[in-house]
Design an enzyme around this catalytic site. Structure first.
Site: not given
Length: 378
Positions: A271, A92
């Site tokens: 996720d 991320d």
């Protein structure tokens, strides 16, 4: 920029199954990415993560840049070697953790200045620095553009301003990423729960991709308090604006019913920390919803956690034993539950892939909803 080949093998309605091919291995979609916050999926060895069915894991830029430091990870050979995972890794951008964890943050056009939740030290995370950390220092196979995670609820004007900032940061992320043969960059679509803002964000990001940019598209700014129904509605009016030939990634989601409903709307990747976080608190995920192993009814229950899941954690330990471990605060209890939960989430992905391939996904969704019954979130 590399755009990893994405082969769609079958569709049913908006749901699709296929393979995203990366230099480090194939990612079967729909795919669930276990979260490796600090270079580890909490409570599991990497071979357990792989055996559970994961093709790819997620690394957290914010946590790794603060500890042990992205430059140190680079000196140790990159995140794959450092953490012992030889498959694909998606990182991320760090933006969400800055939004949710930092003691003090100041958002400007340049980036976000924030104070570490560990020691109070100050840092600047710009689009360029985020890309440097992800792609150059950690060595991620898939990096994410830096974005601003829009507050929820958010007034329309504030959501529009936030979305436009993320678009500009996306352009700078693309420029910093440049041309790479073995790595790719995903855009993040923002806009809160406003259809026109989501459309504007998606179309602008797709235009960049058409010009040679993004290799995939993420839907951000959900799982921040809007609720299950609002999430589904947002997907309904966002996904149609994304390319059919590129992977779609719903960030930070979620519970099993969220995954099933999102796949039904055309999402390919997910996720979430739920499997391991739940495991540390005694929660066991199943098709009929979660149950808490701490409850007294399991003290002498000889049944396995979930005989339907082909995983040692799910089958080799009695509920009574795991109940004892959790009540005794033995770390093995959390490890067993985390392993089972990851295996359950990966098994759910595998069953959805099979159902789509065999043309029975609608029936699968109906059965899944029925098993939850009144537990289905709203």
């Amino acid at each position: 920029m590399a755009k990893f080949p994405f082969d769609i093998h079958a569709t049913e309605g908006k749901a699709r199954t296929g393979v995203l091919r990366t230099p480090r291995g194939d990612i079967r979609t729909p795919a669930f990415m276990p979260v490796g916050t600090a270079g580890t999926v909490k409570g599991l060895y990497m071979d357990q993560v792989r055996q559970a069915g994961a093709d790819i894991i997620l690394g957290n830029t914010y946590h790794l840049m603060l500890r042990p430091g992205a430059e140190r990870v680079k000196r140790m050979g990159g995140l794959h070697k450092f953490g012992g995972w030889d498959g694909p890794i998606l990182t991320d951008s760090g933006g969400f953790q800055v939004w949710s964890l930092s003691k003090l943050r100041k958002m400007t056009e340049e980036g976000v200045e924030f104070q570490s939740h560990l020691d109070g030290s100050k840092h600047m995370l710009s689009p360029e620095r985020s890309i440097e950390i992800q792609a150059d220092l950690l060595g991620a196979d898939i990096s994410m553009q830096l974005d601003e995670c829009t507050e929820f609820p958010s007034p329309y004007d504030a959501a529009a301003k936030s979305m436009e900032l993320s678009l500009r940061w996306g352009q700078r992320s693309l420029a910093a990423f440049g041309e790479r043969e073995s790595q790719t960059l995903f855009a993040i679509v923002q806009g809160s729960t406003f259809p026109d803002l989501r459309k504007m964000s998606a179309e602008a990001s797709v235009a960049e991709a058409t010009a040679g940019g993004y290799g995939g598209f993420a839907i951000g700014g959900l799982a921040v308090g809007e609720g299950h129904d609002a999430m589904c509605e947002t997907l309904d009016f966002t996904v149609p604006h994304l390319p059919v030939d590129r992977p779609r990634y719903l960030m930070g989601v979620g519970k099993p019913i969220d995954l099933v409903e999102a796949v039904a709307r055309g999402v390919d990747m997910f996720d979430c920390v739920i499997p391991t976080r739940s495991g540390r608190h005694g929660q066991v995920w199943t098709d009929s919803g979660p149950y808490n192993i701490k409850r007294a009814e399991f003290a002498e229950d000889a049944a396995p956690l979930d005989a339907a899941i082909h995983c040692p954690a799910s089958n080799d330990y009695s509920r009574a034993y795991v109940h004892h471990l959790i009540r005794s605060q033995e770390m093995l209890g959390s490890m067993i539950l985390s392993w089972h939960n990851i295996a359950y989430f990966e098994d759910l992905m595998n069953r959805m892939r099979a159902a789509i391939s065999e043309g029975r996904f609608d029936a699968f969704v109906a059965t899944f909803r029925a098993n939850l019954g009144e537990k289905t979130p709203t």
